[in-house]
Design an enzyme around this catalytic site. Structure first.
Site, PDB file in Angstrom:
ATOM      1  N   SER A 115      -6.466  -0.138  14.696  1.00 19.93           N
ATOM      2  CA  SER A 115      -6.700   0.399  13.350  1.00 19.93           C
ATOM      3  C   SER A 115      -8.163   1.268  13.734  1.00 19.93           C
ATOM      4  CB  SER A 115      -6.938  -0.388  12.355  1.00 19.93           C
ATOM      5  OG  SER A 115      -7.960  -1.400  12.517  1.00 19.93           O
ATOM      6  N   GLY A 169      -0.192  -5.530   5.969  1.00 24.39           N
ATOM      7  CA  GLY A 169       1.015  -5.247   6.689  1.00 24.39           C
ATOM      8  C   GLY A 169       1.345  -3.503   6.884  1.00 24.39           C
ATOM      9  N   ALA A 170       0.221  -2.932   6.394  1.00 18.33           N
ATOM     10  CA  ALA A 170       0.359  -1.262   6.648  1.00 18.33           C
ATOM     11  C   ALA A 170       0.321  -0.826   8.019  1.00 18.33           C
ATOM     12  CB  ALA A 170      -0.982  -0.631   5.876  1.00 18.33           C
ATOM     13  N   GLY A 171      -0.648  -1.611   8.825  1.00 19.94           N
ATOM     14  CA  GLY A 171      -0.528  -1.243  10.372  1.00 19.94           C
ATOM     15  C   GLY A 171       0.547  -1.627  11.100  1.00 19.94           C
ATOM     16  N   ASP A 172       1.352  -2.956  10.453  1.00 24.13           N
ATOM     17  CA  ASP A 172       2.407  -3.482  11.235  1.00 24.13           C
ATOM     18  C   ASP A 172       3.541  -2.581  10.969  1.00 24.13           C
ATOM     19  OD1 ASP A 172       0.698  -5.428  11.493  1.00 24.13           O
ATOM     20  OD2 ASP A 172       1.298  -6.770   9.868  1.00 24.13           O
ATOM     21  N   ASN A 198       3.461   6.622   9.727  1.00 21.82           N
ATOM     22  CA  ASN A 198       2.499   6.905   8.407  1.00 21.82           C
ATOM     23  C   ASN A 198       3.271   6.746   7.237  1.00 21.82           C
ATOM     24  OD1 ASN A 198       0.401   7.617   9.854  1.00 21.82           O
ATOM     25  ND2 ASN A 198       0.438   9.662   9.708  1.00 21.82           N
TER      26      ASN A 198
HETATM   27  N1  LIG Z   1      -3.915   3.993   1.223  1.00 20.35           N
HETATM   28  C1  LIG Z   1      -3.137   4.702   1.896  1.00 20.35           C
HETATM   29  N2  LIG Z   1      -2.422   5.525   1.669  1.00 20.35           N
HETATM   30  C2  LIG Z   1      -1.456   6.200   2.483  1.00 20.35           C
HETATM   31  N3  LIG Z   1      -1.191   5.782   3.647  1.00 20.35           N
HETATM   32  C3  LIG Z   1      -1.734   4.437   3.864  1.00 20.35           C
HETATM   33  C4  LIG Z   1      -2.771   3.895   3.330  1.00 20.35           C
HETATM   34  N4  LIG Z   1      -3.213   2.842   3.927  1.00 20.35           N
HETATM   35  C5  LIG Z   1      -2.453   2.933   5.157  1.00 20.35           C
HETATM   36  N5  LIG Z   1      -1.528   3.845   5.113  1.00 20.35           N
HETATM   37  C6  LIG Z   1      -0.643   4.099   6.272  1.00 20.35           C
HETATM   38  O1  LIG Z   1      -0.664   2.946   7.216  1.00 20.35           O
HETATM   39  C7  LIG Z   1      -1.048   2.949   8.324  1.00 20.35           C
HETATM   40  C8  LIG Z   1      -1.897   1.954   8.726  1.00 20.35           C
HETATM   41  O2  LIG Z   1      -2.822   1.586   7.939  1.00 20.35           O
HETATM   42  P1  LIG Z   1      -4.530   0.889   8.276  1.00 20.35           P
HETATM   43  O3  LIG Z   1      -5.062   0.606   7.206  1.00 20.35           O
HETATM   44  O4  LIG Z   1      -4.868   2.084   9.271  1.00 20.35           O
HETATM   45  O5  LIG Z   1      -3.924  -0.172   9.243  1.00 20.35           O
HETATM   46  P2  LIG Z   1      -4.115  -2.008   9.180  1.00 20.35           P
HETATM   47  O6  LIG Z   1      -3.268  -2.399   8.227  1.00 20.35           O
HETATM   48  O7  LIG Z   1      -3.750  -2.424  10.537  1.00 20.35           O
HETATM   49  O8  LIG Z   1      -5.737  -1.781   8.768  1.00 20.35           O
HETATM   50  C9  LIG Z   1      -2.257   4.125   8.265  1.00 20.35           C
HETATM   51  O9  LIG Z   1      -2.235   5.037   9.406  1.00 20.35           O
HETATM   52  C10 LIG Z   1      -1.469   5.319   7.094  1.00 20.35           C
HETATM   53  O10 LIG Z   1      -0.403   5.794   7.687  1.00 20.35           O
HETATM   54  O1  LIG Z   2      -2.306  -5.611   7.596  1.00 19.14           O
HETATM   55  P1  LIG Z   2      -2.048  -5.512   9.108  1.00 19.14           P
HETATM   56  O2  LIG Z   2      -3.376  -5.650   9.674  1.00 19.14           O
HETATM   57  O3  LIG Z   2      -1.228  -4.657   9.224  1.00 19.14           O
HETATM   58  O4  LIG Z   2      -1.481  -7.053   9.611  1.00 19.14           O
HETATM   59  C1  LIG Z   2      -1.805  -8.299   8.973  1.00 19.14           C
HETATM   60  C2  LIG Z   2      -2.276  -9.261   9.938  1.00 19.14           C
HETATM   61  O5  LIG Z   2      -3.863  -8.454  10.209  1.00 19.14           O
HETATM   62  C3  LIG Z   2      -2.632 -10.516   9.102  1.00 19.14           C
HETATM   63  O6  LIG Z   2      -3.163 -11.361  10.131  1.00 19.14           O
HETATM   64  C4  LIG Z   2      -1.327 -11.055   8.782  1.00 19.14           C
HETATM   65  O7  LIG Z   2      -1.669 -12.295   8.105  1.00 19.14           O
HETATM   66  C5  LIG Z   2      -0.556 -10.167   7.993  1.00 19.14           C
HETATM   67  O8  LIG Z   2       0.742 -10.876   7.581  1.00 19.14           O
HETATM   68  C6  LIG Z   2      -0.307  -8.904   8.351  1.00 19.14           C
HETATM   69  O9  LIG Z   2       0.382  -9.149   9.679  1.00 19.14           O
END
Ligand SMILES: Nc1ncnc2c1ncn2[C@@H]1O[C@H](COP(=O)(O)OP(=O)(O)O)[C@@H](O)[C@H]1O
Ligand SMILES: O=P([O-])([O-])O[C@@H]1[C@@H](O)[C@H](O)[C@@H](O)[C@H](O)[C@@H]1O
Length: 356
Positions: free
Chosen positions: A197, A247-250, A274
């Site tokens: 991220s 879970g967005a990043g996952d 995305n």
């Molecule tokens: N509010 C949002 N609106 C649209 N897409 C989102 C949003 N939040 C996350 N995403 C999508 O999910 C991906 C991962 O989210 P991010 O917040 O960067 O990761 P993490 O959950 O690891 O912090 C982003 O690159 C984007 O494509």
């Molecule tokens: O939100 P995200 O960063 O993609 O990933 C999350 C992890 O950071 C967190 O430790 C876990 O408890 C969540 O289930 C999810 O896997």
């Protein structure tokens, strides 16, 4: 954008009788507890492995999953974990009202409350795989685990959170260390993808890492950016009504690997990332993907592949593919209000105005 495989993966492996299995996911499931204003608002299945396998299963991409839990594990999952009798399942508490956390999320402070066992090389099957995904959340991926993965997988995608998280000995608060000091640095030239991220990317030297592998930096509602050798590509986001960022990043990483398995190039595959990331933030816990949406995505992926095969000039043009994938068209926004909405809801952003 095309991927240059790392040198270790350019050499053909010794002749094999058995074809590769597709994807190997390595990382523990966990229990997530979402807390707001001092009260538990939801308890859900968590762990990157659960979000990623959800995306792969929904997209009909077959995968093997290696994960450890305790006897207290309380979810039915399609990929059975290893149950460690004397251990508890990893638990994360996510606080949504404590300000900025140690890893920079303004809207989430994470604490690891209990930790199940690490995943050892001997827990991983001795088969070969097209893709490996090292996606620990609670420190369960060891350097020797990643070493085994790069031995048996043609390409390995790593979530940096599996490598750089450390946990406060008193309250379990998640902190990050620099990738150079993580104990994994010597293996990084053997991986294919590193996903971080934007907050986590501060803990690595992107300029250096992009010479070793393809680096993908996600940036929430702004989409993501790909760094590969001297190429840099911005991949636009999709409209979403955020309810819970967990879970967005996952799911992003799941979508990226689905795209790569289907034969898309890295930037097109990141668009799928995305898309799945944006749908995930609209749900609490595991999203259920709409069947019609999934079929549309499959059709669009096939269409895109044909288009790219016919004309190489299409390769860098995301606009049409992005527009055709747009989930707004599939009306897959959640209908019910959620208990987290008042605090966490972020109104939709138009991708055209993205300033990533
Ligand atoms: N509010 C949002 N609106 C649209 N897409 C989102 C949003 N939040 C996350 N995403 C999508 O999910 C991906 C991962 O989210 P991010 O917040 O960067 O990761 P993490 O959950 O690891 O912090 C982003 O690159 C984007 O494509
Ligand atoms: O939100 P995200 O960063 O993609 O990933 C999350 C992890 O950071 C967190 O430790 C876990 O408890 C969540 O289930 C999810 O896997």
């Amino acid at each position: 954008m095309t991927l240059n495989p790392p040198p270790s993966q350019q050499t053909p492996h010794s002749p094999r009788q058995i074809p590769n299995r597709r994807v190997l996911i390595v990382g523990n499931y966990c229990h997530d507890v979402l807390i707001q204003n001092g009260a538990v608002v939801a308890e859900t299945l968590g762990g990157a492995a659960s979000f990623i396998s959800n995306v792969l299963d929904s997209s009909s991409v077959s995968c093997d999953l290696v994960s450890k839990v305790g006897c207290d594990f309380r979810y039915e999952v399609s990929h059975a974990p290893i149950v460690v009798p004397e251990k508890e399942t990893t638990v994360f508490e996510a606080y949504f009202d404590l300000g900025i956390d140690g890893i920079g999320h303004a809207d989430r402070v994470l604490k690891r409350v209990t930790a199940c066992d690490p995943i050892f090389p001997s827990d991983i099957p001795d088969s070969r795989f097209d893709f490996g995904m090292a996606v620990g959340v609670g420190g369960e991926i060891l350097p020797e685990t990643l070493e085994k993965m790069v031995e048996i997988c043609d390409v390995v995608a790593v979530d940096i959170q599996a490598l750089i998280r450390v946990f406060d000995p008193v309250d379990g608060a998640v902190k990050l260390v620099n990738l150079k000091e993580s104990g994994f640095h010597h293996i990084l030239h053997r991986i294919g993808f590193l996903k971080a991220s934007s907050d986590e990317a501060l803990f690595m030297d992107v300029e250096q890492m992009k010479q070793l592998c393809c680096v993908v930096v996600t940036n929430g509602e702004k989409g993501c950016r790909i760094y590969n050798k001297d190429e840099e590509t911005v991949v636009p986001p999709f409209l979403a009504k955020q309810v819970d960022p967990t879970g967005a990043g996952d799911s992003f990483l799941g979508g990226l690997v689905v795209g790569l398995v289907e034969g898309l190039d890295v930037s097109d595959a990141s668009l799928l990332g995305n898309l799945f990331g944006s749908i995930t933030v609209e749900h609490i816990g595991q999203p259920k993907f709409d069947l019609m949406m999934l079929q549309r995505v499959k059709d669009e992926v096939q269409r895109r592949k044909k288009q790219c095969n016919l004309s190489s000039s299409h390769k860098s043009d995301h606009e049409e593919f992005h527009a055709r994938l747009s989930p707004a068209r599939f009306s897959c926004f959640p209908s019910a209000d959620s208990p987290l909405q008042p605090k966490l809801l972020v109104s939709g952003h138009c991708c055209e105005s993205c300033d990533l």
